[in-house]
Design a protein around this motif. Structure first.
Motif: not given
Ligand code: GLN
Length: 449
Positions: A88-101, A121-136
């Motif tokens: 019963d978790a709720i999936i809210i969306g699909r997150q940006n990342c580096d191409e093919f991780a 002005t700074r990167v979030p890191g990668g490749s799972s950058g979108g997933s990190a920033v979404a929680v941040q």
């Protein structure tokens, strides 16, 4: 759900999501709410989760942030995603990342870079950058990412989060887009060790659709978090890390402070030698690119997604679809991987790297005969500026200096917050444990946060 949807809208400039499943998430929230009232809700009832764009979610787009998968829709759920839904978790969306991780800064996405919420002005890191920033940025409570060479721990460090890469094979890879199959692990981002432990407990374990997954029983990680009190552990710190070129002094100091804190808590910390340190990164980049060149051969313009329209025969269809569909970094890795696998260089690079990998694994395991954990930084520097390393792939690969050992050896590792540098940017501490010692790793990390 509404709270997280609002944050996604208000912080759209961070570019963390490729799709937001707004209506669906709100409907599921109502359904889960009903189940809660009826006392029938699952373990993750109401938990708002996001998934990196390398995980299959049935009837939703999946494209590894690549043009080559334009228009592709998942036919099934990844096992990890299915298990979130079942509880019963709720999936809210699909997150940006580096191409093919493939990347360490999230600047290799076909959909543009993700920005770090601590400093845009700074990167979030990668490749799972979108997933990190979404929680941040509170766009979801937890995210599932993938960690082949650090892609969960490195962005967790750059964004001040907890990021776990479990033992290779602890979580089924079914439905995870393949990059380097002998390294790929699904990993978890959260704001606390407890959240990460809870999700691991749900998604780990045997699965008939992945022949490499471990069928070892999954411990109740969350219960064991509370049972940790009073244990004294033996911790190792690798001498060679200290002299690593390019290690930011504030990171070295933050780790040293943490080590003092670990000692004060009654654990022992010894400095040990690991002379293989300098071979870990080259070994990773030879083997990961070799596996990638093979895994990515399936994107041929025929079976999935993008097909070039401007073709004369089958060969030009393959060539043009791949040249137009893949980004620069992915093409570089396919070429590198094809080179190390080619007949004349196979033994010099691929076979040799396989042998070195075995030695690195054996020597890492040897440390765990005597010690419970290895602690080290995750990244040589804190989050760097957008564009700072994009012209120099080797410089970019050096961002993975400390994260790849756990993948080369296959052992579990976690990133936990460890203060900030002078500019207020987060620093991460990495704790590595022996195979299947997630329980110990999680309760030790929990006590440190
Ligand atoms: N930065 C590393 C690479 O580009 C790790 C990527 C990952 O873990 N997916 O290969």
């Amino acid at each position: 759900v509404q709270y997280h949807l609002n944050n996604i809208k208000n912080k759209a400039h961070l570019n963390a999501f490729l799709s937001v499943f707004e209506t669906e998430a709100l409907e599921r929230a109502v359904a889960v709410d009903k189940k809660i009232k009826e006392g029938k809700a699952g373990k993750l009832a109401g938990l708002v989760a996001g998934i990196k764009d390398v995980l299959a979610y049935k009837d939703h787009p999946l494209q590894g942030s690549s043009r080559v998968l334009d228009g592709f829709i998942s036919q099934f759920n990844a096992t990890a995603v299915q298990r979130l839904i079942d509880e019963d978790a709720i999936i809210i969306g699909r997150q940006n990342c580096d191409e093919f991780a493939m990347g360490s800064s999230n600047e290799n996405s076909a959909f543009g870079p993700v920005l770090n919420d601590a400093d845009n002005t700074r990167v979030p890191g990668g490749s799972s950058g979108g997933s990190a920033v979404a929680v941040q940025a509170d766009m979801c409570q937890v995210s599932l990412g993938s960690d082949t060479g650090g892609s969960v721990r490195q962005p967790a460090a750059f964004c001040g989060l907890v990021g776990l890469k479990p033992t290779y094979s602890r979580i089924s890879r079914f439905g995870l887009v393949a990059y380097g199959s002998s390294f790929d692990c699904i990993g978890i981002f959260g704001k606390s060790v407890e959240d990460v432990a809870l999700v691991l407990e749900v998604i780990a374990g045997g699965d008939d659709t992945d022949s490499t997954v471990s069928h070892k029983p999954v411990p109740a990680y969350t219960q064991e978090l509370a049972n940790a009190n009073g244990k004294a552990y033996k911790v190792a710190y690798v001498r060679e890390i200290d002299s690593s070129e390019g290690l930011q002094s504030e990171i070295r100091d933050a780790i040293k402070n943490k080590i003092a804190q670990i000692k004060a808590a009654g654990h022992s910390v010894d400095v040990i030698d690991f002379p293989l340190q300098e071979y870990v990164l080259p070994t990773y980049y030879i083997l990961a690119t070799a596996e990638a060149s093979s895994n990515l051969s399936r994107y041929d313009g025929v079976r999935y997604g993008y097909r070039s329209s401007n073709v004369s025969d089958l060969h030009s269809l393959y060539k043009k679809s791949r040249s137009e569909g893949f980004g620069k970094e992915v093409q570089r890795r396919i070429l590198l991987g094809t080179f190390v696998l080619s007949a004349s260089y196979y033994d010099a690079y691929y076979t040799k790297a396989q042998k070195v990998r075995r030695i690195i694994r054996d020597k890492t395991k040897e440390i765990f005969k005597e010690y419970d954990f290895i602690v080290m930084p995750i990244t040589p520097t804190t989050a760097f500026k957008l564009g700072e390393h994009t012209d120099n792939p080797l410089e970019m690969y050096l961002a993975d200096l400390f994260s790849v050992q756990a993948n080369v050896a296959g052992v579990p590792a976690i990133a936990i917050p460890c203060g900030n540098d002078k500019q207020g940017l987060p620093i991460g501490l990495q704790v590595i444990a022996d195979d299947f010692e997630e329980s110990k790793l999680l309760h030790f990390s929990n006590a440190l946060t």
